[in-house]
Design a protein around this motif. Structure first.
Motif, PDB file in Angstrom:
ATOM      1  N   VAL A 185       0.859  -1.176   0.000  1.00  0.00           N
ATOM      2  CA  VAL A 185       0.000   0.000   0.000  1.00  0.00           C
ATOM      3  C   VAL A 185       0.897   1.227   0.000  1.00  0.00           C
ATOM      4  O   VAL A 185       1.879   1.277   0.742  1.00  0.00           O
ATOM      5  CB  VAL A 185      -0.908   0.021   1.253  1.00  0.00           C
ATOM      6  N   CYS A 214       0.963   5.192   0.774  1.00  0.00           N
ATOM      7  CA  CYS A 214       0.238   6.266   1.465  1.00  0.00           C
ATOM      8  C   CYS A 214       1.000   7.569   1.298  1.00  0.00           C
ATOM      9  O   CYS A 214       2.161   7.670   1.700  1.00  0.00           O
ATOM     10  CB  CYS A 214       0.109   5.973   2.953  1.00  0.00           C
ATOM     11  N   ASN A 215       0.343   8.554   0.737  1.00  0.00           N
ATOM     12  CA  ASN A 215       0.931   9.880   0.637  1.00  0.00           C
ATOM     13  C   ASN A 215       0.604  10.607   1.935  1.00  0.00           C
ATOM     14  O   ASN A 215      -0.555  10.944   2.194  1.00  0.00           O
ATOM     15  CB  ASN A 215       0.378  10.621  -0.576  1.00  0.00           C
ATOM     16  N   LEU A 216       1.609  10.805   2.775  1.00  0.00           N
ATOM     17  CA  LEU A 216       1.384  11.436   4.081  1.00  0.00           C
ATOM     18  C   LEU A 216       0.997  12.907   3.961  1.00  0.00           C
ATOM     19  O   LEU A 216       0.419  13.467   4.879  1.00  0.00           O
ATOM     20  CB  LEU A 216       2.633  11.299   4.954  1.00  0.00           C
ATOM     21  N   GLY A 221      -2.842  12.325   2.001  1.00  0.00           N
ATOM     22  CA  GLY A 221      -3.721  11.303   2.545  1.00  0.00           C
ATOM     23  C   GLY A 221      -4.182  10.291   1.504  1.00  0.00           C
ATOM     24  O   GLY A 221      -4.948   9.384   1.818  1.00  0.00           O
ATOM     25  N   VAL A 223      -4.317   7.073  -0.844  1.00  0.00           N
ATOM     26  CA  VAL A 223      -3.897   5.686  -0.641  1.00  0.00           C
ATOM     27  C   VAL A 223      -4.087   4.930  -1.950  1.00  0.00           C
ATOM     28  O   VAL A 223      -5.138   5.026  -2.573  1.00  0.00           O
ATOM     29  CB  VAL A 223      -4.742   5.008   0.465  1.00  0.00           C
ATOM     30  N   ILE A 255       3.653  -0.836   3.892  1.00  0.00           N
ATOM     31  CA  ILE A 255       3.065   0.480   3.670  1.00  0.00           C
ATOM     32  C   ILE A 255       4.216   1.415   3.340  1.00  0.00           C
ATOM     33  O   ILE A 255       5.127   1.601   4.157  1.00  0.00           O
ATOM     34  CB  ILE A 255       2.288   0.980   4.897  1.00  0.00           C
ATOM     35  N   PHE A 289       5.616   5.134   2.402  1.00  0.00           N
ATOM     36  CA  PHE A 289       5.279   6.542   2.594  1.00  0.00           C
ATOM     37  C   PHE A 289       5.806   7.368   1.427  1.00  0.00           C
ATOM     38  O   PHE A 289       6.937   7.193   0.987  1.00  0.00           O
ATOM     39  CB  PHE A 289       5.908   7.084   3.879  1.00  0.00           C
ATOM     40  N   LEU A 337      -2.906   7.203   9.984  1.00  0.00           N
ATOM     41  CA  LEU A 337      -3.217   6.833   8.609  1.00  0.00           C
ATOM     42  C   LEU A 337      -4.502   6.030   8.621  1.00  0.00           C
ATOM     43  O   LEU A 337      -4.695   5.173   9.485  1.00  0.00           O
ATOM     44  CB  LEU A 337      -2.118   5.951   8.014  1.00  0.00           C
ATOM     45  N   GLU A 338      -5.358   6.288   7.665  1.00  0.00           N
ATOM     46  CA  GLU A 338      -6.585   5.519   7.563  1.00  0.00           C
ATOM     47  C   GLU A 338      -6.652   4.923   6.162  1.00  0.00           C
ATOM     48  O   GLU A 338      -6.639   5.648   5.174  1.00  0.00           O
ATOM     49  CB  GLU A 338      -7.782   6.418   7.815  1.00  0.00           C
ATOM     50  N   ILE A 339      -6.699   3.603   6.107  1.00  0.00           N
ATOM     51  CA  ILE A 339      -6.658   2.899   4.835  1.00  0.00           C
ATOM     52  C   ILE A 339      -7.966   2.123   4.661  1.00  0.00           C
ATOM     53  O   ILE A 339      -8.273   1.238   5.455  1.00  0.00           O
ATOM     54  CB  ILE A 339      -5.457   1.939   4.803  1.00  0.00           C
TER      55      ILE A 339
END
Length: 144
Positions: free
Chosen positions: A5, A7-9, A12, A14, A35, A37, A119-121
């Protein structure tokens, strides 16, 4: 890794491959997730990470389907061991051939236990055709 996965911090966003939405399958084999980043680096004060999966944002502690404490930082992001072989997860996906939308929340914690990163996926919880440990194979359900 079983699932990767990104995730662009910063934004946001995904993304996941090979599925548009990552899947959590109810079985007794722990999955390996990576994950990655992008966008920015996580807060350098994060000392540990943990994760959990729940059905919705209104969940209280009793509505958490599984928790994952085996989360470790890597050069590119995080490595998780995802184990959803819990009764609560099994009950949530039982009989739902198309899967159940869920959320995987990942927390970066400071030394005092405060949340420094969140983070919320979105994930899809899916049932097993023939769950391990059962007395007899499950009967396939027709597609809805």
């Amino acid at each position: 890794m079983d699932t990767r996965v990104i995730c662009n911090l910063k934004t946001g966003a995904v993304t996941a491959a090979p599925h548009e939405v990552p899947r959590l399958a109810w079985n007794n084999r722990a999955g390996k997730w990576e994950i990655i980043f992008t966008g920015r680096r996580p807060d350098p004060a994060v000392g540990s990470w943990r994760a959990s999966v729940a059905l919705d944002h209104l969940s209280d502690a009793d509505n958490t389907l599984a928790r994952f404490d085996s989360v470790s930082a890597t050069d590119r992001g995080l490595a998780l061991t995802v184990d959803v072989w819990t009764a609560a997860f099994g009950e949530a996906v039982n009989g739902k051939a198309g899967g159940v939308p869920m959320f995987l929340a990942v927390y970066g914690l400071g030394d005092g236990g405060e949340t420094l990163e969140y983070l919320e996926i979105p994930v899809l919880g899916v049932p097993a055709v023939d769950p391990p440990g059962g007395d007899k194979p499950a009967k396939p359900r027709p597609a809805v």
